[in-house]
Motif scaffolding. Structure first.
Motif, short mmCIF file in Angstrom:
data_model
loop_
_atom_site.label_atom_id
_atom_site.label_comp_id
_atom_site.label_asym_id
_atom_site.label_seq_id
_atom_site.Cartn_x
_atom_site.Cartn_y
_atom_site.Cartn_z
N ARG A 127 -29.72 35.10 -25.79
CA ARG A 127 -31.05 34.58 -25.46
C ARG A 127 -31.14 33.09 -25.81
O ARG A 127 -31.64 32.28 -25.04
CB ARG A 127 -32.11 35.36 -26.25
N ASP A 128 -30.60 32.71 -26.97
CA ASP A 128 -30.59 31.29 -27.36
C ASP A 128 -29.83 30.45 -26.34
O ASP A 128 -30.25 29.35 -26.00
CB ASP A 128 -29.91 31.12 -28.73
N ARG A 129 -28.73 31.00 -25.90
CA ARG A 129 -27.90 30.27 -24.95
C ARG A 129 -28.69 30.01 -23.66
O ARG A 129 -28.68 28.90 -23.13
CB ARG A 129 -26.64 31.09 -24.64
N ILE A 130 -29.39 31.04 -23.21
CA ILE A 130 -30.17 30.91 -21.98
C ILE A 130 -31.28 29.88 -22.15
O ILE A 130 -31.53 29.04 -21.28
CB ILE A 130 -30.74 32.29 -21.56
N ARG A 131 -31.95 29.92 -23.30
CA ARG A 131 -33.02 28.95 -23.56
C ARG A 131 -32.48 27.53 -23.54
O ARG A 131 -33.09 26.63 -22.97
CB ARG A 131 -33.67 29.22 -24.92
N GLY A 132 -31.32 27.33 -24.18
CA GLY A 132 -30.72 26.00 -24.22
C GLY A 132 -30.35 25.51 -22.83
O GLY A 132 -30.55 24.34 -22.49
N VAL A 133 -29.81 26.40 -22.04
CA VAL A 133 -29.40 26.04 -20.68
C VAL A 133 -30.63 25.66 -19.84
O VAL A 133 -30.60 24.67 -19.09
CB VAL A 133 -28.60 27.19 -20.03
N HIS A 134 -31.71 26.42 -20.00
CA HIS A 134 -32.95 26.10 -19.28
C HIS A 134 -33.46 24.72 -19.66
O HIS A 134 -33.92 23.95 -18.82
CB HIS A 134 -34.03 27.13 -19.61
N LEU A 135 -33.39 24.42 -20.96
CA LEU A 135 -33.86 23.11 -21.44
C LEU A 135 -33.06 21.98 -20.76
O LEU A 135 -33.63 21.03 -20.22
CB LEU A 135 -33.68 23.03 -22.96
N LEU A 136 -31.75 22.13 -20.77
CA LEU A 136 -30.91 21.07 -20.20
C LEU A 136 -31.11 20.98 -18.69
O LEU A 136 -31.02 19.88 -18.11
CB LEU A 136 -29.44 21.32 -20.54
N GLU A 137 -31.40 22.10 -18.09
CA GLU A 137 -31.63 22.13 -16.64
C GLU A 137 -32.78 21.18 -16.27
O GLU A 137 -32.73 20.51 -15.24
CB GLU A 137 -31.96 23.56 -16.22
N TYR A 138 -33.83 21.17 -17.10
CA TYR A 138 -34.96 20.28 -16.83
C TYR A 138 -34.50 18.84 -16.70
O TYR A 138 -34.84 18.14 -15.74
CB TYR A 138 -36.01 20.40 -17.95
N PHE A 139 -33.70 18.38 -17.67
CA PHE A 139 -33.28 16.97 -17.68
C PHE A 139 -32.28 16.69 -16.56
O PHE A 139 -32.31 15.61 -15.94
CB PHE A 139 -32.70 16.60 -19.04
N ILE A 140 -31.42 17.65 -16.29
CA ILE A 140 -30.42 17.44 -15.23
C ILE A 140 -31.11 17.38 -13.86
O ILE A 140 -30.76 16.56 -13.02
CB ILE A 140 -29.34 18.54 -15.31
N ASN A 141 -32.12 18.22 -13.67
CA ASN A 141 -32.88 18.17 -12.42
C ASN A 141 -33.59 16.82 -12.26
O ASN A 141 -33.58 16.23 -11.18
CB ASN A 141 -33.92 19.30 -12.37
N ARG A 142 -34.21 16.36 -13.34
CA ARG A 142 -34.89 15.06 -13.29
C ARG A 142 -33.90 13.94 -12.91
O ARG A 142 -34.20 13.09 -12.07
CB ARG A 142 -35.54 14.72 -14.65
N CYS A 143 -32.72 13.95 -13.54
CA CYS A 143 -31.71 12.91 -13.25
C CYS A 143 -31.26 13.00 -11.80
O CYS A 143 -31.04 11.98 -11.15
CB CYS A 143 -30.50 13.08 -14.16
N HIS A 144 -31.12 14.24 -11.34
CA HIS A 144 -30.66 14.44 -9.97
C HIS A 144 -31.68 13.85 -8.99
O HIS A 144 -31.31 13.18 -8.01
CB HIS A 144 -30.46 15.93 -9.72
N GLU A 145 -32.96 14.09 -9.24
CA GLU A 145 -34.02 13.53 -8.39
C GLU A 145 -33.98 12.00 -8.37
O GLU A 145 -34.19 11.36 -7.35
CB GLU A 145 -35.41 13.95 -8.91
N ILE A 146 -33.73 11.44 -9.57
CA ILE A 146 -33.75 9.98 -9.71
C ILE A 146 -32.46 9.36 -9.16
O ILE A 146 -32.46 8.22 -8.69
CB ILE A 146 -33.93 9.61 -11.21
N GLY A 147 -31.39 10.13 -9.24
CA GLY A 147 -30.11 9.64 -8.73
C GLY A 147 -29.22 9.02 -9.78
O GLY A 147 -28.37 8.19 -9.47
N VAL A 148 -29.41 9.43 -11.04
CA VAL A 148 -28.56 8.88 -12.11
C VAL A 148 -27.57 9.96 -12.56
O VAL A 148 -27.93 11.14 -12.70
CB VAL A 148 -29.42 8.32 -13.28
N VAL A 149 -26.33 9.55 -12.73
CA VAL A 149 -25.27 10.49 -13.14
C VAL A 149 -25.53 10.94 -14.58
O VAL A 149 -25.91 10.13 -15.43
CB VAL A 149 -23.88 9.82 -13.01
#
Lengths: 175, 175
Positions: free
Chosen positions: B80-102
């Motif tokens: 469960r912790d692993r899933i929560r952590g992955v969800h958290l990082l997903e937020y930032f990775i999605n934001r970067c993807h929208e902005i276009g930064v690696v």
């Protein structure tokens, strides 16, 4: 994305080593870092604000040569300090001009850490950059650190850029 | 000018308020500040590195509901912790993807301040950005501050982005 330019205040001071108003090693390092790592080639998106705080008592280490005999001697000293400060800022303004980034610079008098925090409050930059000698805890007790005070008290994000180890002079308190 | 991209490590954590792995207010503030004030539209010149450090004991405040009766219960919790952590990082990775930064992101376990400094040593980013709740000296005694430790010990320049006063929750220790 962000519409307004990012305003970066850089606190600069003179070297304590050389006899002429060269920038200190850590001021120069903080400036170079800001240009190379933050501004990069996006020069139109940043404004640099150079603040030099002159400390009346510590500024001229060649005060040893000064003999004060009349009010004019003090006037001359103030005049000399002013010229040294202007020369220092000229270095950074010339660098910015070459790079193509808009800047402004000014001189204040007083305790650097207090004045820097006061100017942050007044001008509200997005970021304050200060150089740091990277002294150890023992040395800090005696010389104090502007960067640590600013990090704690300035009302904006603060980056302190530590001097590179290979640029540290023989006496690490020098800069 | 600088040839290599500027690598910015951003330490992120979950909110202590909501029940789902949203980023904390200060993590989100640190990320937004980095994008708006530093990266701006120069997206190809920056790489963002998101580090999330999970603290085994403090991570799930709904551990109150957990009854541990077999080794599987611990396994489920870890999962469960692993899933929560992955969800958290997903937020930032999605934001970067929208902005276009690696960007890249990863999860570590341990004491956040120690792990962050260790990862700085290992990966040598140009800059570490950490969010800060901007607690007063009295509150700091009890909760400690990751940002202050990192500022003192991380082997790269550190920016601590204080939470905006209007975003501070009722209990300022929450984030």
């Amino acid at each position: 994305m962000a519409e307004e330019v990012t305003r970066v205040m850089v606190a600069v001071n003179e070297s304590s080593i050389k006899g002429y108003p060269h920038p200190s090693i850590s001021s120069k390092g903080a400036f170079d870092w800001t240009i190379n790592k933050i501004v990069r080639d996006n020069v139109s998106a940043f404004n640099l604000l150079f603040l030099h705080v002159q400390v009346p008592d510590e500024d001229g280490f060649d005060d040893m040569d000064s003999i004060f005999a009349s009010p004019d001697d003090f006037k001359n000293m103030n005049q000399r300090d002013r010229i040294r400060g202007v020369h220092l800022l000229e270095y950074f303004i010339n660098r910015c001009h070459e790079i193509g980034v808009v800047c402004q610079a000014w001189i204040m008098h007083g305790d650097p850490k207090e004045v820097i925090c006061h100017e942050v409050k007044r001008l509200r930059p997005d970021l304050l950059v200060v150089g740091s000698r990277g002294l150890g805890p023992f040395q800090k007790v005696f010389v104090g650190t502007v960067s640590e005070f600013c990090w704690k008290h300035a009302e904006c994000p603060v980056i302190s850029i530590k001097r590179k180890p290979d640029e540290t002079p023989q006496d690490p308190v020098d800069d």
